[in-house]
Design a protein around this motif. Structure first.
Motif, PDB file in Angstrom:
ATOM      1  N   THR A   1      -2.067  71.450 -21.770  1.00  0.00           N
ATOM      2  CA  THR A   1      -0.896  72.100 -21.964  1.00  0.00           C
ATOM      3  C   THR A   1      -0.909  72.744 -20.760  1.00  0.00           C
ATOM      4  O   THR A   1       0.336  73.293 -20.201  1.00  0.00           O
ATOM      5  CB  THR A   1      -0.769  72.968 -23.022  1.00  0.00           C
TER       6      THR A   1
ATOM      7  N   GLU B   1       5.521  61.684 -17.782  1.00  0.00           N
ATOM      8  CA  GLU B   1       5.478  62.891 -18.352  1.00  0.00           C
ATOM      9  C   GLU B   1       5.711  63.838 -17.027  1.00  0.00           C
ATOM     10  O   GLU B   1       6.263  64.874 -17.627  1.00  0.00           O
ATOM     11  CB  GLU B   1       4.042  63.016 -18.997  1.00  0.00           C
TER      12      GLU B   1
ATOM     13  N   GLY C   1      11.911  68.579 -25.996  1.00  0.00           N
ATOM     14  CA  GLY C   1      11.217  69.340 -24.738  1.00  0.00           C
ATOM     15  C   GLY C   1      10.176  68.271 -24.541  1.00  0.00           C
ATOM     16  O   GLY C   1      10.032  67.074 -25.034  1.00  0.00           O
ATOM     17  N   THR C   2       9.508  68.576 -23.451  1.00  0.00           N
ATOM     18  CA  THR C   2       8.588  67.455 -22.771  1.00  0.00           C
ATOM     19  C   THR C   2       7.367  67.673 -23.574  1.00  0.00           C
ATOM     20  O   THR C   2       6.846  68.516 -24.146  1.00  0.00           O
ATOM     21  CB  THR C   2       8.296  67.983 -21.419  1.00  0.00           C
ATOM     22  N   SER C   3       6.876  66.391 -23.825  1.00  0.00           N
ATOM     23  CA  SER C   3       5.603  66.227 -24.618  1.00  0.00           C
ATOM     24  C   SER C   3       4.494  65.349 -23.599  1.00  0.00           C
ATOM     25  O   SER C   3       4.803  64.722 -22.776  1.00  0.00           O
ATOM     26  CB  SER C   3       5.611  65.737 -25.931  1.00  0.00           C
TER      27      SER C   3
ATOM     28  N   PHE D   1       7.470  72.803 -24.961  1.00  0.00           N
ATOM     29  CA  PHE D   1       6.764  71.817 -24.474  1.00  0.00           C
ATOM     30  C   PHE D   1       5.218  71.776 -25.371  1.00  0.00           C
ATOM     31  O   PHE D   1       5.016  72.507 -25.673  1.00  0.00           O
ATOM     32  CB  PHE D   1       6.644  71.672 -22.795  1.00  0.00           C
TER      33      PHE D   1
ATOM     34  N   LEU E   1       7.474  70.955 -31.550  1.00  0.00           N
ATOM     35  CA  LEU E   1       8.542  71.450 -30.777  1.00  0.00           C
ATOM     36  C   LEU E   1       9.566  72.014 -31.475  1.00  0.00           C
ATOM     37  O   LEU E   1      10.132  73.179 -31.115  1.00  0.00           O
ATOM     38  CB  LEU E   1       8.966  70.338 -29.743  1.00  0.00           C
TER      39      LEU E   1
ATOM     40  N   LEU F   1       6.046  72.265 -15.279  1.00  0.00           N
ATOM     41  CA  LEU F   1       7.422  72.800 -15.601  1.00  0.00           C
ATOM     42  C   LEU F   1       7.834  74.026 -14.607  1.00  0.00           C
ATOM     43  O   LEU F   1       8.678  74.176 -14.091  1.00  0.00           O
ATOM     44  CB  LEU F   1       7.390  73.516 -16.784  1.00  0.00           C
TER      45      LEU F   1
ATOM     46  N   GLY G   1       4.974  76.838 -24.471  1.00  0.00           N
ATOM     47  CA  GLY G   1       4.025  75.679 -24.498  1.00  0.00           C
ATOM     48  C   GLY G   1       2.757  75.835 -25.358  1.00  0.00           C
ATOM     49  O   GLY G   1       2.161  76.769 -25.232  1.00  0.00           O
TER      50      GLY G   1
ATOM     51  N   MET H   1       0.742  70.586 -18.078  1.00  0.00           N
ATOM     52  CA  MET H   1       2.215  70.654 -18.354  1.00  0.00           C
ATOM     53  C   MET H   1       3.199  71.916 -17.912  1.00  0.00           C
ATOM     54  O   MET H   1       3.910  71.890 -16.863  1.00  0.00           O
ATOM     55  CB  MET H   1       2.458  70.281 -19.862  1.00  0.00           C
TER      56      MET H   1
ATOM     57  N   GLN I   1      12.877  69.318 -16.679  1.00  0.00           N
ATOM     58  CA  GLN I   1      12.944  70.248 -17.765  1.00  0.00           C
ATOM     59  C   GLN I   1      12.737  71.725 -16.987  1.00  0.00           C
ATOM     60  O   GLN I   1      13.591  72.721 -17.685  1.00  0.00           O
ATOM     61  CB  GLN I   1      11.666  70.088 -18.777  1.00  0.00           C
TER      62      GLN I   1
ATOM     63  N   ALA J   1       8.779  66.625 -17.218  1.00  0.00           N
ATOM     64  CA  ALA J   1       8.280  68.280 -17.186  1.00  0.00           C
ATOM     65  C   ALA J   1       8.839  69.036 -15.973  1.00  0.00           C
ATOM     66  O   ALA J   1       9.670  69.939 -16.289  1.00  0.00           O
ATOM     67  CB  ALA J   1       6.850  68.283 -17.138  1.00  0.00           C
TER      68      ALA J   1
END
Length: 209
Positions: A22, A184, A167-169, A118, A132, A29, A82, A25, A191, A188
């Motif tokens: 996370t 991904e 949302g991004t995962s 996310f 999310l 972002l 996140g 990620m 986003q 991200a």
């Protein structure tokens, strides 16, 4: 508390990460936010929740992002939230922090600011979308304007791992050792870019109140 007029507006990228997925990620972002001229990204995390009554963690973590304060949230122009999934919900340390934001809620501090979320899971169907959607609930209670990932991001149609319109995962794998793949990463960043643009465009809405 009034923000200094000269201070650069920022998006708060607030996350909890147990094994690093996370956090990775969050960094993507943040890079997306900072690709937009005129706005910065502020990376913040939250401490783990202890089962003991006495706090034992240091006030500042040894490495990585520092712990978030209510002022980080108070003065942000947008929020990206996140968390890894915990049975289809956000992790308890992040929920614990959000539970301390009643003062901001009562004063409408976050109203009319854009927000997004996310997440990362160990398995492909491990609760990405449910997590999310549950993260969306406190943001709506704060009056924030939720911004997901629109389907103009065509990687939503081709990704074989993470990526949702909510949302991004990210699919981290059972050992949490699978890095972000190209889809991904691109989602991200997109986003973050969208949130940065919206934060600037909506700035006058909440600063006028």
């Amino acid at each position: 508390m009034t923000r200094p007029a000269s201070e650069t507006p920022y998006v708060l990228v607030l996350f909890y990460s147990r094994n690093g997925a996370t956090r990775e990620m969050a960094e993507q972002l943040a890079a997306g936010v900072e690709s937009i001229s005129g706005i910065a990204a502020r990376l913040r995390t939250v401490p783990p929740v202890s089962t003991t009554c006495e706090a034992v963690d240091p006030e500042i973590p040894a490495e990585g992002a520092v712990y978030a304060s209510l002022d980080d949230l108070r003065h942000c122009h947008g929020l990206a939230l996140g968390s890894p999934t915990r049975f289809g919900n956000m992790a308890s340390p992040l929920k614990y922090f959000l539970d301390t934001t009643s003062e901001l809620w009562m004063n409408g501090v976050l109203a009319d600011k854009p927000a997004t979320a996310f997440t990362s899971t160990a398995s492909l169907h491990g609760g990405q979308e449910a997590t999310l959607l549950t993260m969306l609930i406190p943001l709506l209670h704060h009056g924030m304007v939720y911004a997901g990932v629109p389907y103009r991001e065509t990687r939503l149609l081709t990704t074989q791992s993470g990526g949702t319109p909510y949302g991004t995962s990210h699919l981290a794998g059972a050992q949490a050792d699978r890095p972000l793949d190209d889809d991904e990463t691109a989602l991200a960043r997109a986003q973050g870019e969208r949130l940065g643009r919206l934060a600037l465009a909506m700035r006058s809405l909440h600063e006028a109140t």
